[in-house]
Design an enzyme around this catalytic site. Sequence first.
Site, PDB file in Angstrom:
ATOM      1  N   LYS A 184      18.469 -31.624  -1.396  1.00  0.00           N
ATOM      2  CA  LYS A 184      17.155 -31.496  -2.040  1.00  0.00           C
ATOM      3  C   LYS A 184      16.023 -31.656  -1.017  1.00  0.00           C
ATOM      4  O   LYS A 184      16.273 -32.046   0.117  1.00  0.00           O
ATOM      5  CB  LYS A 184      17.024 -32.542  -3.159  1.00  0.00           C
TER       6      LYS A 184
HETATM    7  C1  LIG Z   1      19.492 -27.973 -11.053  1.00  0.00           C
HETATM    8  C2  LIG Z   1      20.237 -29.252 -10.829  1.00  0.00           C
HETATM    9  N1  LIG Z   1      20.447 -30.066 -11.857  1.00  0.00           N
HETATM   10  C3  LIG Z   1      21.080 -31.233 -11.708  1.00  0.00           C
HETATM   11  C4  LIG Z   1      21.524 -31.649 -10.482  1.00  0.00           C
HETATM   12  C5  LIG Z   1      22.249 -32.940 -10.388  1.00  0.00           C
HETATM   13  O1  LIG Z   1      21.683 -33.832  -9.486  1.00  0.00           O
HETATM   14  P1  LIG Z   1      22.601 -34.922  -8.792  1.00  0.00           P
HETATM   15  O2  LIG Z   1      23.513 -34.220  -7.838  1.00  0.00           O
HETATM   16  O3  LIG Z   1      21.618 -35.819  -8.103  1.00  0.00           O
HETATM   17  O4  LIG Z   1      23.349 -35.633  -9.865  1.00  0.00           O
HETATM   18  C6  LIG Z   1      21.317 -30.827  -9.353  1.00  0.00           C
HETATM   19  C7  LIG Z   1      21.724 -31.182  -7.994  1.00  0.00           C
HETATM   20  O5  LIG Z   1      22.782 -31.461  -7.603  1.00  0.00           O
HETATM   21  C8  LIG Z   1      20.668 -29.594  -9.539  1.00  0.00           C
HETATM   22  O6  LIG Z   1      20.461 -28.768  -8.511  1.00  0.00           O
END
Ligand SMILES: Cc1ncc(COP(=O)(O)O)c(C=O)c1O
Length: 380
Positions: A184
């Site tokens: 990110k």
């Molecule tokens: C669009 C989207 N939603 C949800 C997530 C979930 O985030 P995390 O990996 O921090 O749980 C991500 C990233 O991995 C994402 O790109």
Amino acid sequence: MSVPFLPLTRPTIDDETIAGVAEVLRSGWITSGPKVKELEAKLSAHCGGRPVRVFNSGTCTMEIALRIAGIGPGHEVITTPLSWVATSHVILEAGARPVFVDIDPVTRNIDLDRIEAAITPATRAILPVDLAGLPVDRDRLYAIARQHGLRVVEDAAQAFGSTWAGKPIGAIGDFVSFSFHPNKNITAIEGGALVLNDEREAKLAEQYRLQGVVRTGFDGMEVEIVGGKFNLTDVAARVGLGQLPHLEAFNARRRELARAYFEFLDAPAMRALGLQLPPADFTRTNWHMFQVVLPEERLTIRRAEVMAKLHAAGIGTGVHYPPIHLFAVYRRLGWKEGDLPIAERVCRNILTLPLFPAMSRGDVDRVAEALTSVLSTHHK
Ligand SMILES: Cc1ncc(COP(=O)(O)O)c(C=O)c1O
């Protein structure tokens, strides 16, 4: 001279952050503590003073938001098929049913024109995604939500630093979820943040974050709800704190690199081949990713071969994402090929090119040249 492999993405962590992490490790307090509180305060300031709580993933923030909104069995939540699978898994985890709505082929986000047709008496919320950081139209989204009495859980995992109407994503709206996964725009190694509406919701979020526990005084403890183990460590929070001051510079650099891609790829030869570029948005998006859509009908090779050829040229690429509704879990719920034709076509052909702040202009040229060469060698 061999050129080093260019990855799809890479975090930039400065020496001060690395030293700060060592300090936390030596401090005697390494799990959730003062650094978590400091990160929450800074994120809240970024989000116009709204309450913010941090967690060990972006995924859990969305599940918790759905629980706080009282969404569960018998309820439906409208979402997009073009996202990381976490987006709809959280709806299932909450016990509700995901209802996928097709995407807009230009923005690649949920098509707001199609949402109203998907609303039923069981619908409780909309869970949109700002794919690649490009914000869904917040004015229209909230107009629809208000009109139908729906909650919104914004999956802004990719949109930290993006804006709507001049305000940062997170400063307006209902629940807003961010991810600080390493790919990110800013990272906490792993982690997420949830922007809430008031202190009541924030207290509930704290309970869902840590086994439902509420402590009072020196020895009081009560548990009224079942929570999980979703707390962020101070080590991770220190990484996040070290990233925040760079947010603007990181995103400005991403913007410059995105412009460089446009200079190269928005050329007559590429347009003639039918390569689809992302919307040329230089005000709202944080350019989390630079995604092209390959013209499958004009090519003699498939996406995997394009990726293999770029890999052989020392360039990493990615697929973000396969369509969620066609994964086995969702097929078992009745979703099938042909249900969401625009998403299915885009997902078959979407390709993410390298984009991260430490890249050089030369790297962009190299990627664009390699892609141009592969596509022009293998077209009909
Ligand atoms: C669009 C989207 N939603 C949800 C997530 C979930 O985030 P995390 O990996 O921090 O749980 C991500 C990233 O991995 C994402 O790109």
